[in-house]
Design a protein around this motif. Structure first.
Motif, mmCIF file in Angstrom:
data_model
loop_
_atom_site.group_PDB
_atom_site.id
_atom_site.type_symbol
_atom_site.label_atom_id
_atom_site.label_comp_id
_atom_site.label_asym_id
_atom_site.label_seq_id
_atom_site.Cartn_x
_atom_site.Cartn_y
_atom_site.Cartn_z
ATOM 1 N N VAL A 42 6.475 84.847 61.658
ATOM 2 C CA VAL A 42 5.251 84.081 61.888
ATOM 3 C C VAL A 42 4.279 84.803 62.812
ATOM 4 C CG1 VAL A 42 6.549 81.945 61.572
ATOM 5 C CG2 VAL A 42 6.065 82.754 63.899
ATOM 6 N N ASP A 48 6.897 79.005 54.263
ATOM 7 C CA ASP A 48 6.811 78.249 55.519
ATOM 8 C C ASP A 48 7.191 76.784 55.315
ATOM 9 O OD1 ASP A 48 3.852 80.119 56.259
ATOM 10 O OD2 ASP A 48 5.841 80.405 57.149
ATOM 11 N N LEU A 67 -0.852 80.039 55.907
ATOM 12 C CA LEU A 67 0.453 79.502 55.524
ATOM 13 C C LEU A 67 0.904 80.021 54.165
ATOM 14 C CD1 LEU A 67 -0.009 75.912 56.912
ATOM 15 C CD2 LEU A 67 1.899 77.425 57.474
#
Length: 118
Positions: free
Chosen positions: A63, A89, A85
């Motif tokens: 991330v 995720d 995103l």
């Protein structure tokens, strides 16, 4: 200690969400607050943490550069800003806290679901 996580939802790939974790019950000046996530059929994994006293963040490689963890001292709340995103995720995201000297996180929120569509 009670943790209330919210902010999850359904978003398209490339979109953004901001998760919140409101903490109550004590001062967190000597604590670390973290976000974890668990995708369907997978083990729970670490996402990010922040040292409450200094605001120093740390991120999982998956991330880094996309997510930002921050805290609001006045509101006793930690945020996870999630940008760019990806479908991978998709998971239930949990916040957790532990004293700086503890090995394990001992207080957990109820989780908030994030779904990223492709």
């Amino acid at each position: 200690v009670q943790l209330q996580a919210c902010g999850g939802g359904l978003v398209q790939a490339g979109g953004s969400l901001r998760l919140s974790c409101a903490a109550s019950g004590r001062s967190f000046s000597s604590y670390i607050v973290a976000w974890f996530r668990q995708a369907p059929g997978k083990e729970r994994e670490f996402v990010a943490h922040i040292w409450w006293s200094s605001g120093t963040p740390y991120y999982a490689d998956s991330v880094k550069g996309r997510f930002t963890i921050s805290r609001d001292n006045a509101k006793n709340t930690v945020f996870l800003q999630m940008n760019s995103l990806k479908p991978e995720d998709t998971a239930v995201h949990y916040c957790a806290v532990k004293p700086k000297t503890a090995a394990a996180y001992n207080y957990w929120g109820q989780g908030t679901k994030v779904t990223v569509s492709s």
